[in-house]
Scaffold this active site. Structure first.
Site, mmCIF file in Angstrom:
data_model
loop_
_atom_site.group_PDB
_atom_site.id
_atom_site.type_symbol
_atom_site.label_atom_id
_atom_site.label_comp_id
_atom_site.label_asym_id
_atom_site.label_seq_id
_atom_site.Cartn_x
_atom_site.Cartn_y
_atom_site.Cartn_z
ATOM 1 N N SER A 74 0.872 -1.187 0.000
ATOM 2 C CA SER A 74 0.000 0.000 0.000
ATOM 3 C C SER A 74 0.904 1.231 0.000
ATOM 4 C CB SER A 74 -0.842 -0.011 1.284
ATOM 5 O OG SER A 74 -1.451 1.240 1.499
ATOM 6 N N TYR B 293 -2.046 -1.582 10.438
ATOM 7 C CA TYR B 293 -1.968 -1.732 8.978
ATOM 8 C C TYR B 293 -0.660 -1.160 8.456
ATOM 9 C CZ TYR B 293 -3.766 -1.299 4.126
ATOM 10 O OH TYR B 293 -3.950 -1.385 2.767
HETATM 11 P P1 NAD Z 1 -11.476 -6.443 0.081
HETATM 12 O O1 NAD Z 1 -12.069 -6.313 1.438
HETATM 13 O O2 NAD Z 1 -12.306 -6.101 -1.098
HETATM 14 O O3 NAD Z 1 -10.928 -7.930 -0.130
HETATM 15 C C1 NAD Z 1 -10.119 -8.547 0.826
HETATM 16 C C2 NAD Z 1 -10.374 -10.036 0.770
HETATM 17 O O4 NAD Z 1 -9.497 -10.654 1.741
HETATM 18 C C3 NAD Z 1 -11.812 -10.432 1.154
HETATM 19 O O5 NAD Z 1 -12.364 -11.294 0.164
HETATM 20 C C4 NAD Z 1 -11.651 -11.115 2.492
HETATM 21 O O6 NAD Z 1 -12.607 -12.151 2.698
HETATM 22 C C5 NAD Z 1 -10.239 -11.659 2.395
HETATM 23 N N1 NAD Z 1 -9.674 -11.925 3.725
HETATM 24 C C6 NAD Z 1 -9.664 -11.099 4.796
HETATM 25 N N2 NAD Z 1 -9.107 -11.708 5.841
HETATM 26 C C7 NAD Z 1 -8.747 -12.950 5.424
HETATM 27 C C8 NAD Z 1 -8.125 -14.048 6.053
HETATM 28 N N3 NAD Z 1 -7.780 -14.007 7.364
HETATM 29 N N4 NAD Z 1 -7.891 -15.162 5.333
HETATM 30 C C9 NAD Z 1 -8.257 -15.221 4.028
HETATM 31 N N5 NAD Z 1 -8.861 -14.207 3.372
HETATM 32 C C10 NAD Z 1 -9.106 -13.094 4.077
HETATM 33 O O7 NAD Z 1 -10.124 -5.586 0.131
HETATM 34 P P2 NAD Z 1 -9.193 -4.954 -1.029
HETATM 35 O O8 NAD Z 1 -9.373 -3.500 -0.993
HETATM 36 O O9 NAD Z 1 -9.365 -5.680 -2.299
HETATM 37 O O10 NAD Z 1 -7.756 -5.239 -0.393
HETATM 38 C C11 NAD Z 1 -6.891 -6.240 -0.881
HETATM 39 C C12 NAD Z 1 -5.461 -5.892 -0.502
HETATM 40 O O11 NAD Z 1 -5.102 -4.651 -1.110
HETATM 41 C C13 NAD Z 1 -5.231 -5.741 0.995
HETATM 42 O O12 NAD Z 1 -3.991 -6.308 1.363
HETATM 43 C C14 NAD Z 1 -5.184 -4.238 1.167
HETATM 44 O O13 NAD Z 1 -4.404 -3.862 2.276
HETATM 45 C C15 NAD Z 1 -4.530 -3.811 -0.130
HETATM 46 N N6 NAD Z 1 -4.760 -2.424 -0.500
HETATM 47 C C16 NAD Z 1 -6.029 -1.972 -0.719
HETATM 48 C C17 NAD Z 1 -6.209 -0.645 -1.079
HETATM 49 C C18 NAD Z 1 -7.570 -0.089 -1.345
HETATM 50 O O14 NAD Z 1 -7.680 1.135 -1.453
HETATM 51 N N7 NAD Z 1 -8.601 -0.890 -1.500
HETATM 52 C C19 NAD Z 1 -5.111 0.223 -1.197
HETATM 53 C C20 NAD Z 1 -3.847 -0.278 -0.954
HETATM 54 C C21 NAD Z 1 -3.680 -1.604 -0.608
#
Ligand code: NAD
Length: 259
Positions: free
Chosen positions: A141, A154
């Site tokens: 991130s 985080y």
């Molecule tokens: P999201 O909530 O849409 O998806 C996350 C998925 O991870 C979900 O399907 C959830 O069920 C799964 N998950 C959570 N805990 C889990 C566990 N213990 N075991 C297995 N699966 C698990 O989130 P997203 O926005 O797609 O985020 C995905 C990644 O991208 C994360 O690592 C997040 O930190 C990173 N990220 C997101 C953003 C953003 O703006 N959305 C920005 C930077 C980084």
């Protein structure tokens, strides 16, 4: 123009692939020919999505469990011979000031965002080393590069993930395996939708004010990213064209960290 990236014959394991960025990455890898194991806590969404992929499988896993992480790598081995591409993506967020941050929740975030990538990398590397080819993509991130208030677990985990990425890159360099991190700014996913709600409560702002005044304030491009944009970068990092890129933190952040 037809894609020049060909991942046919490669087996990918993508965590958190039932939703958001992970789902988009799994889809993009599959679109470029890879077989994909969709790993997620969410059984219903994960199974339905895996069924929609040409060579998709689903396995329910909680990445905070060592046994579940081991079982994921074993499943890819049973299905396709071993993990060639590992995408550590599963994630959650919790927003609270340090003095109020629930201790168990802090520890859980570190387990999901930092310890799970270590475990899965540890279990997947022997196959990659044996093949002399592998790609590890860690979804970090912008909060792996800079901090914001109220996201201490985080941010600590994502900074740690960048350190881990560099270390693996050094260890794996002479074995055909690259390890990189992607550092996106805000992406339009359910995780961000929940954050908007939390930040609105924390700062006593409307959802629109949170997006404009907090999330997009530091950005040069005043928009959220789409999951498909992050997925395209992940697929590129898995390509042969990216074989010279390792140990890197790839910012895709609308200029968020430019200042
Ligand atoms: P999201 O909530 O849409 O998806 C996350 C998925 O991870 C979900 O399907 C959830 O069920 C799964 N998950 C959570 N805990 C889990 C566990 N213990 N075991 C297995 N699966 C698990 O989130 P997203 O926005 O797609 O985020 C995905 C990644 O991208 C994360 O690592 C997040 O930190 C990173 N990220 C997101 C953003 C953003 O703006 N959305 C920005 C930077 C980084």
């Amino acid at each position: 123009m037809p894609s020049t990236i060909d991942l046919s014959g490669k087996a990918a394991l993508v965590t958190g692939a039932a939703s958001g960025i992970g789902r988009a990455i799994a889809q993009d890898l599959a679109d470029h020919g890879a077989c994909v194991l969709v790993a997620d806590l969410n059984e219903q969404a994960g199974q339905a999505f895996a069924d929609s992929l040409p060579s998709g499988r689903f396995q329910r896993a909680d990445v905070t469990s060592r046994d579940d992480c081991r079982a994921l790598v074993a499943r890819v081995e049973r299905e396709w011979g071993g993990t060639d591409i590992l995408v550590n993506n599963a994630g959650v967020q919790h927003v609270a000031p340090v003095e109020e941050f629930p201790e168990d929740r802090w520890e859980q975030l570190i387990r999901i965002l930092l310890i799970a990538p270590f475990l899965l990398t540890k279990y997947a590397l022997p196959h990659m080393y044996a093949r002399g080819w592998g790609r590890i993509v860690n979804i970090a991130s912008i909060h792996g590069l800079v901090a914001s208030p109220y996201k201490s677990a985080y941010i600590a985990a994502k900074h740690g993930l960048l350190g881990f990425t560099k270390t693996v890159a050094l260890e794996a360099g002479d074995k055909g395996v690259t390890c990189n991190a992607i550092c996106p700014s805000y992406v339009r996913t359910p995780l961000v939708e929940r954050q908007i709600d939390d930040l609105a409560k924390e700062n006593r702002l409307s959802r629109e004010q949170v997006v404009e005044q907090i999330m997009l304030a530091p950005a040069a491009l005043k928009r959220l990213l789409e999951p498909s944009e992050v997925a395209a970068l992940a697929t590129f990092l898995c390509s042969d064209a990216a074989s010279g890129i390792t140990g890197s933190a790839q910012a895709i952040d609308c200029g968020w960290t430019a200042r």
